[in-house]
Enzyme design. Structure first.
Site, PDB file in Angstrom:
ATOM      1  N   HIS A  57      44.448  39.063  26.996  1.00 36.30           N
ATOM      2  CA  HIS A  57      43.920  38.072  27.932  1.00 36.30           C
ATOM      3  C   HIS A  57      42.596  37.541  27.414  1.00 36.30           C
ATOM      4  CE1 HIS A  57      42.415  42.041  29.149  1.00 36.30           C
ATOM      5  NE2 HIS A  57      41.292  41.431  29.498  1.00 36.30           N
ATOM      6  N   CYS A  59      35.278  45.395  32.962  1.00 31.90           N
ATOM      7  CA  CYS A  59      35.565  45.173  31.544  1.00 31.90           C
ATOM      8  C   CYS A  59      34.912  43.856  31.128  1.00 31.90           C
ATOM      9  CB  CYS A  59      37.065  45.145  31.279  1.00 31.90           C
ATOM     10  SG  CYS A  59      37.941  43.696  31.909  1.00 31.90           S
TER      11      CYS A  59
END
Length: 711
Positions: free
Chosen positions: A66, A219
């Protein structure tokens, strides 16, 4: 139907290659061919740059590459069910289901919440099982829409969707979730926990006492791993009957945990790859920390460690340190958290990073002083008085003396620079201690650094003194003391005891041997000449080019900066090492920039634009300017950079180039001794790096087959 995924974005049961880069390339092509992104190369580069930070494989044969990218015009999901599976960094084996999440730079919260909800669904076994048995792209789209709550839930995954249907943000919309609520609040008759929401009757231990934990997940991108880690921890807590609330600090928004929830928690879990926002809220809580991926791979282990730490009076705790930062500075090697080696590296690099401003300002001021007043400022007369000090003695700006105004100003700059460099060792020691023990470690660390100067132990003494002060301060901070004494611990007790022990050991035991070692090291460096100096330059150059701002690069740079204060006209070896390190660090971005000029056709438009920026970044000694190239093609870029760095380092050391400035590249030319050879070394390294990279691309590049476009 969701606008995130369409049948054209789904690929089923194809062999897309044996490398994750090939699979990502195919999925990116699908996104671009459906007019959801403007540039294949830009989106691919952004996806691979994110992949280079942390592998995106997760347990269960799933991978979720991603990224955010300016090339993306519409939030998109591209999915592939691949055969054979591809290794993606997960502990349990390769991945056969790959979802590529492409988000625009300015994606709205609703779409980000939907992407996060998909990531959370992928930890559910019945949802992934349904994905593996789907017979068509349309069925995949139906499954995903059901998981996102945007369509009817197929029977094959009805159980999996129970926790994901509804509001786009799911339970994480508020930035927190509860795993295990009380019987009064939840469904008291539930036989087992919901695997997503974690709701379970009671959430109590065998003794009837509710065990409460809090957690934070985060993250770098904040789209997938943040939410998957939260749900994995929630499911593991539900299995154990634990009341867990998680704050997800992701792109879909984050609402801080209620202070009363934190206050009533027994321990905290940090599953993060970035700094926790406002960590001071958790000060005093036992803590278990690790990468966000560990929260996905080993959620049960982290829960068990947190429960154990809650009962351990000597457990690691989030430090308050009397300040607002509240950074957790303690760790051990157990539990997959930061090991001793990682802790030591972090402490040393923290010390060096805080020391650099003193070195940079001091070194440049001294160089400016020499430029204005001449090198005679540092020479001593028969009585040991330095010329610069004599010029300043009794003279003023309006009465600069017979040497003149420029010489007087040069002496002023020179003196300020020397005073700044005088803080080099104390700052190094102080902030090493700070990295280990937070703010209570600063005073003991600075004191130990001052003792190192007094004992002529140099920067080695500063490092050892800082480590001693930090570990002693951390140990004292772990003492269990009465509540009335706690307020005095960070401001009186810890600095007093840690200073006494660390500095006492330096004076009584360690200072003399370290001073002898420092003297021997200086003598060895001063005596380097010819082949030995060239070999040292090659080693430093290889280190600077190996990981472009990573740990190996930082070790070489820290070695050079830490010794810079020991340099003098009688001992120029530390200055030579600094010049070699700076020149070698400038080469990678300059070499890549040159390569884009030598063979434009080998590079995408995005990399050619990066090449233009790399000219300036390289000239300013910012090695990270080569990272976009290394992320896209590491096996050819890094060897090229290493060779170029070795060439530059060898030339600098072999010709005696010096630098009194720790940073700045060509823009601090006035602080460079033998600046002509400094430029020659950089140019030689740049040409070597650029030519080797172009040659490797031509030699090993495979013709790219045209990706099929799904109409």
């Amino acid at each position: 139907m969701s606008e995130l995924i369409t049948p054209e974005l789904v690929t089923l049961d194809q062999n897309l290659g044996s490398e994750r880069s090939e699979v990502i390339r195919h999925l990116v092509q699908n996104v671009v061919s459906t007019h959801r992104a403007t540039s294949f190369e830009d989106l691919y580069s952004d996806a691979m740059a994110r992949e280079a930070k942390t592998a995106t494989g997760v347990p269960g044969g799933i991978a979720i590459p991603h990224c955010r990218s300016a090339a993306v015009t519409q939030p998109s999901l591209a999915m592939a069910r691949i055969s054979p599976p591809v290794e993606w960094g997960a502990k349990d084996g390769p991945a056969d289901i790959v979802f590529f999440i492409a988000a625009p730079e300015g994606a709205d919260q609703e779409h980000l919440q939907l992407l996060a909800k998909l990531a959370r669904s992928l930890i559910k076994k019945n949802f992934t099982a349904a994905l593996r048995t789907a017979q068509s792209p349309a069925e995949i789209v139906e499954l995903v829409d059901g998981a996102l709550g945007l369509g009817p839930v197929p029977e094959s995954q009805a159980g999996a969707a129970s926790g994901t249907a509804g509001a786009p943000g799911g339970a994480h919309t508020a930035g927190a979730r509860t795993s295990g609520v009380s019987a009064e609040e939840g469904n008291a008759g539930a036989a087992e926990a919901d695997p997503l929401t974690g709701e379970q009757a009671g959430g109590r231990s065998g003794s009837g006492e509710t065990r409460r934990l809090v957690a934070v997940t985060a993250c770098p991108t904040g789209i997938a791993h943040t939410y998957m880690a939260a749900d994995s921890l929630a499911a593991a807590a539900a299995e154990r009957g634990i009341d867990l609330q998680v704050e997800t600090q992701g792109s879909a928004g984050s609402t801080p945990l209620d202070p009363s929830v934190i206050r009533n928690a027994d321990a905290v879990i940090f599953a993060t790859d970035v700094d926790v926002r406002d960590k001071g809220r958790f000060a005093g809580l036992p803590v278990v920390s690790g990468p966000v991926k560990r929260g996905i791979d080993e959620p049960g282990v982290m829960i068990d460690e947190a429960l154990a730490s809650a009962k351990d009076p000597n457990a690691r705790r989030v430090a308050g340190g009397g300040g607002s930062g509240g950074e957790e500075r303690d760790s051990d090697s157990s539990g997959g958290g930061e090991g001793f080696g990682g802790q030591l590296k972090r402490a040393l690099l923290t010390g060096v990073s805080y020391m650099i401003p003193f070195v940079a300002g001091g070194g440049l001021l001294i160089a400016l002083g020499f430029l204005l007043g001449g090198y005679e400022l540092s020479l001593a007369d028969d009585d040991g008085n330095l010329t610069g000090d004599l010029i300043l003695d009794g003279n003023t700006l309006f009465n600069p003396g017979e040497e003149g105004l420029l010489t007087y100003l040069g002496a002023v700059f020179w003196k300020i620079g020397n005073l700044s460099l005088g803080f080099l060792v104390p700052a190094l020691a102080g902030y090493i201690a700070y990295a280990l023990a937070d703010r209570p470690g600063i005073a003991p660390g600075f004191t130990a650094g001052a003792v190192a100067i007094f004992m002529d132990a140099g920067f080695i003494g500063g490092i050892i003194g800082g480590l001693l002060a930090g570990y002693v301060a951390k140990w004292v901070g772990s003492w269990q003391v009465p509540s009335w004494l706690r307020g005095l611990m960070p401001v009186v007790i810890i600095p007093l005891v840690a200073s006494l022990i660390a500095s006492g050991l330096m004076i009584l035991v360690l200072g003399g041997p370290i001073a002898g070692l420092t003297l021997a090291l200086n003598d060895w460096l001063t005596g380097l000449s010819g082949a030995a100096a060239v070999v040292l330059g090659i080693i430093l150059g290889l280190m600077m080019g190996s990981d472009l701002g990573g740990p190996i690069n930082k070790v070489a740079y820290a070695f050079a900066v830490a010794g810079l204060g020991e340099g003098s006209f009688e001992n120029q070896a530390p200055w030579q090492i600094m010049a070699a390190v700076m020149a070698a660090g400038m080469v990678p971005p300059l070499g890549m920039a040159l390569a884009t000029v030598l063979d434009k056709q080998q590079f995408s438009m995005a990399l050619r634009e990066n090449g233009k920026a790399a000219w300036l970044l390289g000239a300013a000694f910012i090695s990270e300017g080569a990272i976009p190239f290394a992320a896209a093609d590491p096996f050819r870029v890094i060897p090229s950079c290493m060779v170029g760095g070795a060439v530059a380092g060898a030339i600098c050391m072999g010709t005696g180039v010096t630098s009194q400035a720790p940073h700045g590249g060509i823009f601090v030319f006035f602080a460079i001794g033998n600046v002509l050879m400094f430029i020659v070394a950089i140019l030689a390294g740049m040409v070597a790096s650029g030519l080797i990279y172009v040659a490797l691309k031509r030699l090993t590049a495979r013709k790219r087959t045209e990706e099929p476009v799904i109409a």
